[in-house]
Design a protein around this motif. Structure first.
Motif, PDB file in Angstrom:
ATOM      1  N   GLN A 222      -7.953  -3.430  -2.467  1.00  0.00           N
ATOM      2  CA  GLN A 222      -7.484  -4.732  -2.940  1.00  0.00           C
ATOM      3  C   GLN A 222      -8.387  -5.850  -2.428  1.00  0.00           C
ATOM      4  O   GLN A 222      -8.703  -6.783  -3.148  1.00  0.00           O
ATOM      5  CB  GLN A 222      -6.048  -4.979  -2.496  1.00  0.00           C
ATOM      6  N   GLN A 223      -8.811  -5.738  -1.183  1.00  0.00           N
ATOM      7  CA  GLN A 223      -9.689  -6.743  -0.582  1.00  0.00           C
ATOM      8  C   GLN A 223     -11.035  -6.765  -1.303  1.00  0.00           C
ATOM      9  O   GLN A 223     -11.575  -7.824  -1.605  1.00  0.00           O
ATOM     10  CB  GLN A 223      -9.886  -6.449   0.902  1.00  0.00           C
TER      11      GLN A 223
ATOM     12  N   ASN B  42     -11.667  -5.846  -4.400  1.00  0.00           N
ATOM     13  CA  ASN B  42     -11.516  -6.285  -5.790  1.00  0.00           C
ATOM     14  C   ASN B  42     -11.162  -7.746  -5.920  1.00  0.00           C
ATOM     15  O   ASN B  42     -11.236  -8.303  -7.008  1.00  0.00           O
ATOM     16  CB  ASN B  42     -10.447  -5.443  -6.501  1.00  0.00           C
ATOM     17  N   ARG B  43     -10.801  -8.381  -4.833  1.00  0.00           N
ATOM     18  CA  ARG B  43     -10.310  -9.745  -4.876  1.00  0.00           C
ATOM     19  C   ARG B  43     -11.321 -10.712  -5.499  1.00  0.00           C
ATOM     20  O   ARG B  43     -10.965 -11.586  -6.261  1.00  0.00           O
ATOM     21  CB  ARG B  43      -9.965 -10.208  -3.456  1.00  0.00           C
TER      22      ARG B  43
END
Length: 54
Positions: free
Chosen positions: A46-47, A49-50
């Motif tokens: 998630q980090q 792809n942010r």
């Protein structure tokens, strides 16, 4: 193959690398075992792809 207990390099918690996961890694040609637990892998993904989502 038997289940393996691995220590996460981020949070230091133990997690199980199951026979099924090992077979999947082998089928995909991955040579290294996971170094992070599923929770840390998800958080890291998630980090990463942010910055790319709009």
């Amino acid at each position: 193959m038997a289940d393996k207990t691995i220590v996460c390099k981020d949070c230091s918690k133990e997690f199980i690398f199951t026979e099924g996961e090992q077979a999947f890694y082998k089928e995909k040609g991955f040579e290294n075992e996971p170094q992070r637990c599923p929770d840390c892998r998800k958080a890291r993904k998630q980090q990463n792809n942010r910055g790319f989502r709009r």
